[in-house]
Enzyme design. Structure first.
Site, PDB file in Angstrom:
ATOM      1  N   LEU A 196       0.822  -1.212   0.000  1.00  0.00           N
ATOM      2  CA  LEU A 196       0.000   0.000   0.000  1.00  0.00           C
ATOM      3  C   LEU A 196       0.853   1.258   0.000  1.00  0.00           C
ATOM      4  O   LEU A 196       0.463   2.289  -0.527  1.00  0.00           O
ATOM      5  CB  LEU A 196      -0.896   0.031   1.247  1.00  0.00           C
ATOM      6  CG  LEU A 196      -2.006  -1.012   1.316  1.00  0.00           C
ATOM      7  CD1 LEU A 196      -2.635  -1.013   2.702  1.00  0.00           C
ATOM      8  CD2 LEU A 196      -3.068  -0.726   0.257  1.00  0.00           C
ATOM      9  N   GLY A 197       1.999   1.187   0.626  1.00  0.00           N
ATOM     10  CA  GLY A 197       2.847   2.369   0.680  1.00  0.00           C
ATOM     11  C   GLY A 197       4.018   2.122   1.594  1.00  0.00           C
ATOM     12  O   GLY A 197       4.065   1.125   2.304  1.00  0.00           O
ATOM     13  N   ARG A 198       4.975   3.032   1.550  1.00  0.00           N
ATOM     14  CA  ARG A 198       6.121   2.910   2.445  1.00  0.00           C
ATOM     15  C   ARG A 198       6.623   4.300   2.808  1.00  0.00           C
ATOM     16  O   ARG A 198       6.494   5.239   2.047  1.00  0.00           O
ATOM     17  CB  ARG A 198       7.225   2.078   1.820  1.00  0.00           C
ATOM     18  CG  ARG A 198       7.681   2.551   0.450  1.00  0.00           C
ATOM     19  CD  ARG A 198       8.841   1.732  -0.051  1.00  0.00           C
ATOM     20  NE  ARG A 198       8.443   0.405  -0.518  1.00  0.00           N
ATOM     21  CZ  ARG A 198       9.272  -0.625  -0.599  1.00  0.00           C
ATOM     22  NH1 ARG A 198      10.520  -0.495  -0.229  1.00  0.00           N
ATOM     23  NH2 ARG A 198       8.861  -1.792  -1.049  1.00  0.00           N
ATOM     24  N   GLY A 231       9.618   6.057   5.838  1.00  0.00           N
ATOM     25  CA  GLY A 231      11.033   6.002   6.150  1.00  0.00           C
ATOM     26  C   GLY A 231      11.506   4.640   6.603  1.00  0.00           C
ATOM     27  O   GLY A 231      12.595   4.214   6.260  1.00  0.00           O
ATOM     28  N   MET A 232      10.704   3.958   7.388  1.00  0.00           N
ATOM     29  CA  MET A 232      11.264   2.757   8.014  1.00  0.00           C
ATOM     30  C   MET A 232      10.405   1.521   7.862  1.00  0.00           C
ATOM     31  O   MET A 232      10.798   0.448   8.286  1.00  0.00           O
ATOM     32  CB  MET A 232      11.491   3.020   9.504  1.00  0.00           C
ATOM     33  CG  MET A 232      10.216   3.321  10.268  1.00  0.00           C
ATOM     34  SD  MET A 232      10.517   3.183  12.041  1.00  0.00           S
ATOM     35  CE  MET A 232       8.861   3.080  12.654  1.00  0.00           C
ATOM     36  N   VAL A 263       3.924  -0.846   4.278  1.00  0.00           N
ATOM     37  CA  VAL A 263       2.557  -1.167   4.687  1.00  0.00           C
ATOM     38  C   VAL A 263       1.888  -1.967   3.562  1.00  0.00           C
ATOM     39  O   VAL A 263       1.933  -1.558   2.395  1.00  0.00           O
ATOM     40  CB  VAL A 263       1.748   0.111   5.006  1.00  0.00           C
ATOM     41  CG1 VAL A 263       0.337  -0.244   5.421  1.00  0.00           C
ATOM     42  CG2 VAL A 263       2.433   0.918   6.103  1.00  0.00           C
ATOM     43  N   LYS A 323       1.555  -3.306   8.789  1.00  0.00           N
ATOM     44  CA  LYS A 323       2.780  -2.508   8.696  1.00  0.00           C
ATOM     45  C   LYS A 323       3.949  -3.324   9.212  1.00  0.00           C
ATOM     46  O   LYS A 323       3.899  -3.858  10.320  1.00  0.00           O
ATOM     47  CB  LYS A 323       2.599  -1.232   9.528  1.00  0.00           C
ATOM     48  CG  LYS A 323       3.770  -0.282   9.464  1.00  0.00           C
ATOM     49  CD  LYS A 323       3.417   1.068  10.065  1.00  0.00           C
ATOM     50  CE  LYS A 323       4.608   2.013  10.003  1.00  0.00           C
ATOM     51  NZ  LYS A 323       4.241   3.386  10.364  1.00  0.00           N
ATOM     52  N   ASP A 335       5.438  14.098  13.410  1.00  0.00           N
ATOM     53  CA  ASP A 335       5.687  13.810  11.997  1.00  0.00           C
ATOM     54  C   ASP A 335       4.418  14.074  11.180  1.00  0.00           C
ATOM     55  O   ASP A 335       4.035  13.265  10.348  1.00  0.00           O
ATOM     56  CB  ASP A 335       6.162  12.357  11.844  1.00  0.00           C
ATOM     57  CG  ASP A 335       6.902  12.118  10.527  1.00  0.00           C
ATOM     58  OD1 ASP A 335       7.307  13.107   9.876  1.00  0.00           O
ATOM     59  OD2 ASP A 335       7.065  10.943  10.154  1.00  0.00           O
TER      60      ASP A 335
HETATM   61  N1  LIG Z   1      -4.149   1.862   7.559  1.00  0.00           N
HETATM   62  C1  LIG Z   1      -3.749   2.100   6.309  1.00  0.00           C
HETATM   63  N2  LIG Z   1      -4.580   1.865   5.267  1.00  0.00           N
HETATM   64  C2  LIG Z   1      -4.162   2.112   3.999  1.00  0.00           C
HETATM   65  N3  LIG Z   1      -2.936   2.587   3.668  1.00  0.00           N
HETATM   66  C3  LIG Z   1      -2.058   2.838   4.644  1.00  0.00           C
HETATM   67  C4  LIG Z   1      -2.419   2.600   6.022  1.00  0.00           C
HETATM   68  N4  LIG Z   1      -1.359   2.952   6.789  1.00  0.00           N
HETATM   69  C5  LIG Z   1      -0.395   3.381   5.944  1.00  0.00           C
HETATM   70  N5  LIG Z   1      -0.790   3.315   4.655  1.00  0.00           N
HETATM   71  C6  LIG Z   1       0.015   3.696   3.470  1.00  0.00           C
HETATM   72  O1  LIG Z   1       1.388   3.391   3.715  1.00  0.00           O
HETATM   73  C7  LIG Z   1       2.211   4.581   3.714  1.00  0.00           C
HETATM   74  C8  LIG Z   1       3.310   4.469   4.776  1.00  0.00           C
HETATM   75  O2  LIG Z   1       2.712   4.300   6.056  1.00  0.00           O
HETATM   76  P1  LIG Z   1       3.340   4.964   7.350  1.00  0.00           P
HETATM   77  O3  LIG Z   1       2.594   4.448   8.528  1.00  0.00           O
HETATM   78  O4  LIG Z   1       3.400   6.443   7.190  1.00  0.00           O
HETATM   79  O5  LIG Z   1       4.813   4.329   7.331  1.00  0.00           O
HETATM   80  P2  LIG Z   1       6.245   4.953   7.664  1.00  0.00           P
HETATM   81  O6  LIG Z   1       6.414   4.842   9.147  1.00  0.00           O
HETATM   82  O7  LIG Z   1       7.209   4.066   6.939  1.00  0.00           O
HETATM   83  O8  LIG Z   1       6.264   6.371   7.172  1.00  0.00           O
HETATM   84  C9  LIG Z   1       1.229   5.737   3.966  1.00  0.00           C
HETATM   85  O9  LIG Z   1       1.708   6.940   3.417  1.00  0.00           O
HETATM   86  C10 LIG Z   1      -0.025   5.223   3.262  1.00  0.00           C
HETATM   87  O10 LIG Z   1       0.030   5.484   1.876  1.00  0.00           O
HETATM   88 MG   LIG Z   2       4.888   7.830   7.301  1.00  0.00          MG
END
Ligand SMILES: Nc1ncnc2c1ncn2[C@@H]1O[C@H](COP(=O)(O)OP(=O)(O)O)[C@@H](O)[C@H]1O
Ligand SMILES: [Mg+2]
Length: 316
Positions: free
Chosen positions: A25-27, A29-30, A33, A48, A142
């Protein structure tokens, strides 16, 4: 499959702690997801996972484990509910509610600046989530478009619903922070408050500053400070006055400039006391001036002119 896996994409189809990984779905920094299926309940979740290269780093592990605890501690309609968290074969995971939609980063990249009413509604929801965190003395630290999830429209009475996510950097108010802590500032510096740059103690007003940067971006398509160089950007947050919102977006009344200026004040004491107070002030500033009631005169009673003939078929 051996753990931790070398490539996160190699996880598609894998089963982790009772969840089947379906797609990324996305990523940030660390972490990465994924959309995944909870095999016990048959529901879709967002899973995640701490990126494999960080699983052996204690600071990142602590940060990741803390994220689930912080998010789970705040029960709020604009904070993604956490279902469970744990470790599976050396892999840290958080299972949370899957939000169908996109993040605000993607939305702004796609749409550019957003309609004022939409931006204000989203800002109010984020402000409410942040104030709830601050009431528990938690600072998100953040706040940025990539950490805001915009759910797909459900019905016209609820045109948008946003969630604040990623409490990975959250800390108790007034803890000292700087650039030295592992995992900080892995991403963008566009939204970071001056007191964080200076290494001074932060509280909820640092999030308020970041929220104001996000609001500026929702309304104009770009954050308030844009500089070629990272050091110049840090300097700008600390010393440069923010640009006037109404200059970049002339359909917004100049009264909104002062609201953004206060929310983006360099000293936390000069900002609003809460995020909702900031959004309420902004809403007042952009509101149409209410026409004053007066007694109708003869001129008001003159019948309006006939519409032009081409317009008549459209009038019901
Ligand atoms: N509950 C969720 N449902 C759908 N997409 C999500 C969800 N949580 C995160 N994402 C997607 O994953 C990306 C990274 O998640 P995030 O929690 O911000 O990770 P990081 O700690 O690596 O920054 C988000 O920008 C979003 O696009
Ligand atoms: Mg993030």
């Amino acid at each position: 499959m051996s753990w931790p896996p070398k490539s996160p994409s190699g996880l598609i189809g894998a089963e982790i702690a009772g969840y089947r990984v379906e797609r990324e779905l996305g990523r940030g920094g660390m972490a990465v997801v994924y959309q995944a299926k909870d095999l016990r309940l048959g529901r879709t979740v967002a899973l995640k996972l701490l990126a494999p290269q960080y699983t052996r780093n204690d600071a990142f592990r602590r940060r990741f484990t803390q994220e689930s605890r912080v998010a789970a501690a705040i029960d709020h309609p604009n904070i993604v509910p956490v279902f469970e968290a744990g470790e599976f074969d050396g892999l840290l995971y958080i299972a949370m509610c899957y939000v169908s939609g996109q993040d605000l980063r993607a939305l702004i990249d796609q749409e550019g600046r957003l309609p004022v009413a939409v931006a204000l509604r989203m800002a109010a929801q984020l402000a409410s989530a942040l104030d709830a965190a601050h009431a528990r003395e938690l600072v998100h630290r953040d706040v940025k478009p990539g950490n805001v999830l915009v759910a797909k429209v459900v019905d016209s009475d609820h045109p948008e619903h946003v969630y604040l996510t990623d409490f990975g950097l959250a800390k108790k108010s007034l803890s000292l922070t700087g650039f030295t802590t592992a995992g900080e500032f892995v991403g963008t510096l566009d939204y970071v408050a001056p007191e964080r740059i200076a290494g001074r103690p932060v509280d909820g007003r640092a999030d308020l500053y970041s929220l104001a940067c996000v609001v500026h971006e929702m309304l104009t398509g770009a954050p308030p400070f844009r500089r070629e160089d990272q050091l110049e950007l840090l300097w700008a947050h600390q010393y440069d006055p923010p640009p006037a919102l109404s200059e970049e977006r002339p359909d917004i009344p100049a009264a909104a400039d002062a609201v953004l200026r206060r929310a983006l004040a360099k000293a936390p004491d000069d900002r609003y006391d809460s995020c909702l107070e900031f959004v309420a002030a902004l809403r007042d500033a952009v509101a149409e001036p209410v026409p004053r009631r007066r007694t109708p005169t003869a001129v008001d009673r003159v019948p309006p002119p006939e519409p032009p003939s081409w317009a008549r078929p459209f009038l019901i």
